[in-house]
Write a protein that holds these residues in place. Structure first.
Motif, PDB file in Angstrom:
ATOM      1  N   GLU A  20     138.481  93.616 -15.671  1.00  0.00           N
ATOM      2  CA  GLU A  20     137.911  92.470 -14.953  1.00  0.00           C
ATOM      3  C   GLU A  20     139.013  91.617 -14.345  1.00  0.00           C
ATOM      4  O   GLU A  20     138.789  90.882 -13.393  1.00  0.00           O
ATOM      5  N   TYR A  51     138.768  87.160 -20.808  1.00  0.00           N
ATOM      6  CA  TYR A  51     137.767  88.214 -20.914  1.00  0.00           C
ATOM      7  C   TYR A  51     137.521  88.640 -22.353  1.00  0.00           C
ATOM      8  O   TYR A  51     138.222  88.217 -23.269  1.00  0.00           O
ATOM      9  N   ASP A  91     138.922  99.763  -8.766  1.00  0.00           N
ATOM     10  CA  ASP A  91     138.101 100.905  -9.177  1.00  0.00           C
ATOM     11  C   ASP A  91     138.817 102.247  -9.081  1.00  0.00           C
ATOM     12  O   ASP A  91     138.217 103.289  -9.267  1.00  0.00           O
ATOM     13  N   LEU A 150     127.852  77.200 -19.517  1.00  0.00           N
ATOM     14  CA  LEU A 150     128.120  78.239 -18.518  1.00  0.00           C
ATOM     15  C   LEU A 150     127.049  78.238 -17.435  1.00  0.00           C
ATOM     16  O   LEU A 150     127.347  78.407 -16.260  1.00  0.00           O
ATOM     17  N   GLN A 179     127.906  75.628 -15.130  1.00  0.00           N
ATOM     18  CA  GLN A 179     129.131  75.974 -14.404  1.00  0.00           C
ATOM     19  C   GLN A 179     128.843  76.938 -13.250  1.00  0.00           C
ATOM     20  O   GLN A 179     129.377  76.824 -12.168  1.00  0.00           O
ATOM     21  N   VAL A 237     132.203  88.267 -12.839  1.00  0.00           N
ATOM     22  CA  VAL A 237     132.942  89.120 -13.752  1.00  0.00           C
ATOM     23  C   VAL A 237     134.448  89.017 -13.518  1.00  0.00           C
ATOM     24  O   VAL A 237     135.216  88.782 -14.446  1.00  0.00           O
ATOM     25  N   THR A 238     134.866  89.184 -12.280  1.00  0.00           N
ATOM     26  CA  THR A 238     136.304  89.199 -12.027  1.00  0.00           C
ATOM     27  C   THR A 238     136.821  87.839 -11.564  1.00  0.00           C
ATOM     28  O   THR A 238     138.026  87.640 -11.475  1.00  0.00           O
ATOM     29  N   HIS A 239     135.930  86.922 -11.228  1.00  0.00           N
ATOM     30  CA  HIS A 239     136.281  85.594 -10.728  1.00  0.00           C
ATOM     31  C   HIS A 239     136.948  85.635  -9.362  1.00  0.00           C
ATOM     32  O   HIS A 239     137.494  84.635  -8.917  1.00  0.00           O
ATOM     33  N   SER A 240     136.999  86.797  -8.702  1.00  0.00           N
ATOM     34  CA  SER A 240     137.618  86.765  -7.378  1.00  0.00           C
ATOM     35  C   SER A 240     136.534  86.822  -6.302  1.00  0.00           C
ATOM     36  O   SER A 240     135.395  87.191  -6.570  1.00  0.00           O
ATOM     37  N   HIS A 275     136.276  89.668  -0.848  1.00  0.00           N
ATOM     38  CA  HIS A 275     137.490  90.430  -1.129  1.00  0.00           C
ATOM     39  C   HIS A 275     137.148  91.705  -1.906  1.00  0.00           C
ATOM     40  O   HIS A 275     137.634  92.789  -1.603  1.00  0.00           O
ATOM     41  N   GLU A 276     136.267  91.561  -2.896  1.00  0.00           N
ATOM     42  CA  GLU A 276     135.849  92.710  -3.693  1.00  0.00           C
ATOM     43  C   GLU A 276     135.191  93.757  -2.799  1.00  0.00           C
ATOM     44  O   GLU A 276     135.417  94.951  -2.953  1.00  0.00           O
ATOM     45  N   SER A 324     137.691  95.471  -0.290  1.00  0.00           N
ATOM     46  CA  SER A 324     138.664  96.392  -0.855  1.00  0.00           C
ATOM     47  C   SER A 324     138.019  97.732  -1.203  1.00  0.00           C
ATOM     48  O   SER A 324     138.712  98.706  -1.433  1.00  0.00           O
ATOM     49  N   ARG A 325     136.692  97.775  -1.245  1.00  0.00           N
ATOM     50  CA  ARG A 325     136.016  99.028  -1.567  1.00  0.00           C
ATOM     51  C   ARG A 325     135.326  99.669  -0.383  1.00  0.00           C
ATOM     52  O   ARG A 325     135.083 100.873  -0.384  1.00  0.00           O
ATOM     53  N   GLY A 328     134.111 103.260  -4.217  1.00  0.00           N
ATOM     54  CA  GLY A 328     133.460 102.668  -3.046  1.00  0.00           C
ATOM     55  C   GLY A 328     132.430 101.620  -3.418  1.00  0.00           C
ATOM     56  O   GLY A 328     132.286 101.258  -4.584  1.00  0.00           O
ATOM     57  N   TRP A 345     130.340 100.229  -6.938  1.00  0.00           N
ATOM     58  CA  TRP A 345     130.555  98.804  -7.200  1.00  0.00           C
ATOM     59  C   TRP A 345     129.225  98.077  -7.343  1.00  0.00           C
ATOM     60  O   TRP A 345     129.035  97.247  -8.243  1.00  0.00           O
ATOM     61  N   MET A 346     128.265  98.398  -6.446  1.00  0.00           N
ATOM     62  CA  MET A 346     126.961  97.745  -6.509  1.00  0.00           C
ATOM     63  C   MET A 346     126.242  98.083  -7.815  1.00  0.00           C
ATOM     64  O   MET A 346     125.647  97.201  -8.443  1.00  0.00           O
ATOM     65  N   ILE A 366     125.102  95.359 -10.450  1.00  0.00           N
ATOM     66  CA  ILE A 366     123.712  95.191 -10.875  1.00  0.00           C
ATOM     67  C   ILE A 366     123.623  95.271 -12.392  1.00  0.00           C
ATOM     68  O   ILE A 366     122.973  94.459 -13.036  1.00  0.00           O
ATOM     69  N   ARG A 425     124.634  92.220 -13.925  1.00  0.00           N
ATOM     70  CA  ARG A 425     123.908  91.055 -13.407  1.00  0.00           C
ATOM     71  C   ARG A 425     124.886  90.047 -12.801  1.00  0.00           C
ATOM     72  O   ARG A 425     124.793  88.856 -13.049  1.00  0.00           O
TER      73      ARG A 425
END
Lengths: 304, 530, 334
Positions: B34, B41, B215, C52, C55, C83-86, C90-91, C94-95, C286, C290-291, C295, C298
């Motif tokens: 992550e 995490y 990934d 949370l 937040q 999840v990644t906070h980015s 961008h996510e 990159s894919r 790809g 990622w999707m 999912i 969540r």
């Protein structure tokens, strides 16, 4: 389908009657050997599914704890007791495939019925009334089509909680736009034909015009689409099962069987290969049949 | 940010191009991290890619065990009242030198204090950046436990606690307590890009970060300044491969040398492969079926015991674990201290079970069995387990319905005190302490949460584990826990199903790998023989 | 032409709004929530949960959340992944090239094999070759592709060892991403070995993903060729001699191409659906994979952002196909 078959034996019919149409349809359809073969195969699968309790060698849910992952009969360790081998909890794969035919075929049939009825209804509305009704319906369908169907189905299943019914509804939903578009296009094409105008002048109401006059003349492409969506439904349900969102075990649905046995791909190939093969064959045969149907129903494709 | 990324890439290219004979180990990891800041995490996948490779902690678990040993701290003392713990730091620990950071000084007490401040001080820029989402730190109530951290001198740090806590030092060996560089992170704050610490990490660990393709792959290089010496391998690559089948194929094709989490069904064929060795160890986990003990008829211990006797656990081990596990009789795994091996498990005996149910006045029982939708380290396939139970219970006249929900929903519903039926769930240990199992999963405090889904609150048991928690002496504690296991067996709030076995397949030329009982994957000391 | 384009574009606006609503509602209707998922077996205290929630903004009315999403969208801000906070954008970016590269190669494979196969089948109508091609393409069309992919991996990567099992490039190479297309980036870097490695890694996934489009294209080409070949003027031309027959063939092919373009357009949506399965099987980094991950975790911002971007791409491609179709076939623009 049984209707079509029974008409075969009928004596010479006069041109223009329903009987004659059927007869000509049948002669076109049966001219294609592939289509005929497909039909026979599907009829066979249907028969086996109907007679499952009598033809299956075992109870599909029976777990033989002494026979986990037994290989098919042609292997040295195989036995005639389990012709296609057993799965991870010792259930007979052949029996599960036979019972699975019931689920796979009936779910797919329901998908076609739901999406076809819904699609025809919406498509008729859109094509008949045009204007804002058409705009709203086509835009909504565009939205559905803008998402990858599998993703949408996946989400719908998750929303409705994974299971047989929700897989059915989800796949029917993503198939719907194709029927809507097709019906709409056909209705627009037929709407200004003379027989429609004549019927309208004779005082037919909206309902009568839509369902009695227009619809029967738009059926040909819809029937072809129906076979297409039948086979797509089988594949989609299997794909959902593969992603863990389809019909839930212990139901012996083919896709779920495949997904459930995936971890044995290398160690017990039979648990994965046979459900996949059955899916492939069934879908192939339905498509063969669909091709024959299209050739028989679509005058443009008729042999001259 | 773009520029530094580019620079990192160029440098990486040069580095990977020059040493022709460089030893590269490829690890087919099971998922994407992550991020690279372990304090943010909670998943093992992220820890493998960050804390286990890039960082160190004050103390660590001795490889292959749950015993503590020194790491950045060479020694520590606990005051008599248990409130003050003083750590003496090594003076030869350097942070990694990469193309995005060059340390000006070795690690000192400031870095240690910074590491905890950023997780508890509301004014710290990193606390603000993460909005205080330091999940492990929070869930272990470290903020309340640590009263203050004092710098005694450059290489001595004193933690003052608000109450005595026996497992505290062991907790500092956990991933969230990985030591960060104050110098690097302050520099990032000054440059206005503190979030980069999560993308371009700097630690003191055996490997330093080169780059990450989302990934796809993470690349590391051996840290030349590592305080235990440079690693035998030069490059470490995590090839992200989520599918177990594909990981095995890659291992066979030589595309990677080590893989975690094989399909249990493939282990036999792996063992027969001449190029592959399979390390294995009993996992520090337990899978169980928890009856809702507040619900009729599961409120009667004899009913619970009868159901336990109706379920064939060995069949579950054979069909679900493919032999990669052992049946469980206690709520803690056999590798854990205080495990009570004298306990007799309720034997599989459907006839007796039927009789016991009849004696208890239970007729035509219809119950729910909850099966989680996901694979967990302790349970490869809960649905299949439930199917087996369903068929076993049918033989004693009990109708079982299998219910399942999406994973988050499952936990939420199981946490509800009034949930209906018996729930399949399990636990993987965080540290080697029995309290982490019995205290977390079976104490009265856990009733109404997803930890104690048996809703088990039985005073004699509760007294034993509460007393054990406050004691310091391990022998004394072990005695209490052994008694607690006896009480547990009499009460049978769970059917203890299995402890899974952890397998690590790798090519034969890999040496020096040890399985971490806590579930992590570390490549410190691993070599490839030519 | 311009009017046609403008009408088409105007139609996209309500569809796009619909897409944002569906994307927003989609993930929120799913049972389970991201905070509980992150907590796992360990559980979470009620206070921390509430903290949370606020937040992430989940405690505000849905309409406010939707408005935030929509206004962010117009600012080009899709929020940050839980999840990644980015940033989601961008996510996604990159894919996305990985999926694009795979899809383009799959389509290329489908067209290069499918088009000639369809033409040959049409010319040799009724002959064994025709039956073979029709049979094979129908089989391809009926293929459960996840099963197909697993079989191919077993055979070519496992038993024969001809192709790599998964990934986009051998780890010997590291190519600095410029376009995100491994094949192009390796050429930019001038590294032949890397280029070949990237191609090598593309073979199996492209075949798997291209199987169904290939079958569709072959069938479509065959039937549209037959349609034209059956017309009277073609038969006359055929009877007249080879030279005009050749002219007719070219004409016929052009018609066939039009329908192929349509098919390709229709395939883009299906290709993305197929990409989800293909990427899952081949661990291809790809957006499909990622999707699915987003999912299952969540990850609200990632799912809603990703869905909107994917739908947007599908819509644009469909628009381009419509326009291309309008250019080659002016009859349909009214």
């Amino acid at each position: 389908m049984s209707q079509v078959i029974s008409s075969k034996g009928s004596s010479a019919a006069a041109p223009g009657t329903f009987r004659y149409q059927l007869k000509s349809f049948w002669s076109d359809f049966s001219a294609s050997r592939g289509a005929l073969f497909g039909l026979i195969f599907i009829a066979f699968v249907l028969l086996v599914a109907l007679l499952a309790p009598w033809v299956a060698p075992h109870d599909p849910a029976m777990q033989d704890r002494a026979a986990l992952l037994v290989p098919p009969v042609w292997h040295a360790e195989g036995s005639w007791n389990y012709i296609l081998g057993t799965d991870a909890v010792g259930r007979d794969i052949l029996s599960r495939l036979i019972f699975g035919a019931r689920y796979s075929l009936s779910i797919s049939a329901m998908v076609v019925v739901i999406s076809m009825c819904g699609g025809i209804f919406l498509g008729l509305l859109a094509g008949y009334f045009r204007g804002w009704v058409e705009t709203v319906i086509t835009r909504v369908m565009d939205v559905v089509l803008a998402f990858p169907s599998l993703l949408l189905a996946l989400g719908l299943v998750a929303i409705l909680s994974p299971g047989l019914t929700s897989a059915m509804i989800a796949i029917a939903m993503v198939q719907l736009p194709y029927f809507v578009r097709l019906t709409r296009a056909a209705v627009i094409g037929e709407k200004n034909r003379e027989y429609v105008t004549a019927s309208r002048l004779a005082g037919a109401g909206h309902m009568r015009l839509m369902f009695n006059t227009l619809l029967p003349n738009c059926m040909a492409p819809l029937i072809v689409q129906a076979t297409l969506s039948f086979s797509t439904a089988i594949l989609d349900i299997a794909a959902l099962g593969f992603l863990g969102m389809g019909v839930q075990p212990p139901t012996p649905e083919w896709g779920a069987m495949l997904a459930n046995a995936r971890e044995f791909m290398t160690s017990a190939y039979w648990a994965v290969t046979f459900p996949g093969l059955v899916i492939l064959l069934t879908v192939l045969m339905i498509n063969l049949m669909g091709d024959g149907l299209r050739d028989a129903l679509d005058p443009k494709m008729k042999r001259s | 940010m773009k520029k530094t990324l580019l620079a990192a890439g160029v440098a990486a290219m040069m580095m990977s191009a020059t040493p022709v004979m460089a030893k590269t180990l490829v690890y087919c990891s099971e998922g994407s991290p992550e991020g690279f800041d372990p304090s943010l995490y909670t998943t093992g996948t992220t820890f493998d890619a960050s804390s286990k490779t890039i960082y160190n902690r004050l103390v660590q678990f001795k490889p292959g065990t749950t015993e503590l040993e020194p790491a950045i701290a060479k020694s520590w003392e606990v005051s008599d009242d248990g409130l003050e713990i003083t750590f003496h730091l090594r003076d030869d620990v350097d942070f990694q030198t990469t193309d995005y950071f060059t340390p000006s000084r070795p690690l000192n007490a400031d870095d240690v204090i910074w590491t905890f401040e950023r997780q508890m001080d509301k004014d710290n820029p990193y606390y603000k950046l993460a909005n205080g989402s330091f999940e492990y730190f929070q869930s272990m109530s470290m903020g309340e436990l640590i009263k203050s951290i004092e710098k005694v001198d450059d290489h001595t740090v004193k933690f003052v606690l608000s109450e005595p806590n026996a497992p505290f030092v062991a907790n500092l060996g956990m991933d969230f307590a990985s030591i960060h560089s104050k110098e690097y992170e302050e520099q990032l704050v000054d440059e206005g890009k503190p979030e980069m610490a999560n993308q371009q990490p700097i630690g003191t660990g055996p490997f330093q970060f080169l780059n990450y393709q989302e990934d796809a792959a993470i690349r590391y290089q051996a840290n030349p300044d590592y305080f235990r010496g440079k690693q035998p391998i030069d490059n470490l690559v995590f090839a992200i491969t989520p599918d177990a089948q594909v990981r095995y194929q890659k291992l066979q094709a030589g595309e990677c040398q080590v893989m975690p989490f094989p399909n249990p069904a493939d282990v036999d064929s792996m063992k027969q492969n001449d190029d592959i060795q399979v390390l294995q160890e009993a996992g520090l986990n337990v899978a169980y079926l928890a009856y809702n003990t507040t619900q009729k008829p599961f409120d009667k211990p004899e009913v619970r015991k009868a159901l336990n006797m109706a379920i064939n656990k060995q069949a579950i081990i054979d069909a679900v674990f493919q032999g990669a596990g052992q049946t469980a009789k206690n709520p803690i795994p056999p590798t854990m201290w205080s495990y009570n091996d004298d306990i007799q498990d309720d034997q599989y005996d459907p006839d007796k079970a039927k009789q016991m149910l009849a004696d208890a006045g239970v007729k035509n029982l219809e119950m729910n069995i909850w099966a989680m939708p996901v694979q967990r380290p302790y349970m490869p396939n809960a649905r299949r387990t439930a199917e087996l139970m369903q068929s076993d219970l049918a033989k004693v006249g009990v109708t079982a319905n299998i219910v399942t929900y999406e994973w988050g929903e499952y936990l939420k519903r199981a946490a509800n005190k009034d949930h209906d039926g018996a729930v399949i769930l399990g636990w993987t240990g965080d540290n080697g302490d029995p309290d982490n199992f019995m205290g977390t999963l079976l104490s009265c405090a856990g009733v109404g949460t997803s930890n104690n889904v048996a809703e088990f609150c039985y005073q004699p048991f509760e007294d034993l584990i509460q007393k054990a928690r406050t004691l310091d002496d391990q022998d004394e504690r072990a005695k209490l826990y052994r008694q607690a296991q006896e009480v547990f067996k009499e009460q049978a709030p769970w059917d203890t199903l299995a402890h899974s076995t952890v397998f690590m397949p790798m090519t034969k030329n890999v040496t020096g790998y040890t399985i971490d009982p806590l579930g992590g994957h570390s490549f410190e000391g691993v070599d490839i023989e030519e | 032409m311009l009017r046609f384009l403008l009408v088409k574009l105007a139609q996209l606006v309500p569809t796009f709004i619909g897409v944002t609503i569906v994307a927003f509602a989609f993930i929120r209707l799913l049972p389970g929530d991201p905070i509980l998922l992150m907590a796992g077996e360990r559980g979470i205290s009620a206070e921390r949960y509430a903290q949370l929630q606020s937040q992430f903004g989940f405690d505000r009315p849905l309409i406010v959340q939707y408005w935030d999403f929509l206004s962010g969208l117009f600012r080009g801000d899709l929020g940050n992944s839980l999840v990644t906070h980015s940033p989601v954008i961008h996510e996604f970016m990159s894919r996305f090239p990985a999926t694009m590269e795979l899809s383009i190669f799959a389509l290329a494979f489908a067209v290069i094999i499918g088009l000639p196969a369809g033409v040959i089948a049409a010319i040799r109508r009724g002959k064994t070759l025709d039956h073979t091609i029709v049979g094979i393409s129908l089989t391809g069309y009926s293929m459960p592709i996840f099963w197909w992919g697993l079989l191919l991996i077993m055979l070519f990567s496992g038993t024969l060892g001809w192709t790599p099992v998964s990934g986009r490039m051998s780890f010997i190479y590291f190519i600095q991403p410029v376009t995100g297309f491994m094949t192009i980036d390796s050429l930019i870097a001038g590294d032949w070995g890397a280029f070949l490695s990237a191609l090598h890694h593309l073979i199996l996934p492209a075949i798997v993903l291209g199987t169904i489009p290939l079958a569709v294209i072959a069938r479509q080409t065959r039937s549209s060729m037959l349609e034209v070949l059956g017309e009277d003027y073609v038969r006359t031309a055929r009877a007249k001699g080879l030279s005009s027959y050749r002219v007719i063939m070219v004409h016929t092919l052009r018609n066939a191409l039009i329908s192929v373009i349509t098919v390709i357009g229709l395939q883009v949506g299906l290709l993305l659906a197929g990409a989800i399965l293909t990427e899952t099987i081949f661990s291809w980094p790809g957006i499909g994979k990622w999707m699915i991950d987003a999912i299952s975790r969540r990850d609200y911002p990632s799912v809603q952002g990703g869905l909107v971007l994917i739908a947007f791409i599908v819509m644009i491609v469909n628009l381009l196909v419509d326009v291309a179709y309008g250019v080659v076939n002016p009859r349909i623009r009214h």
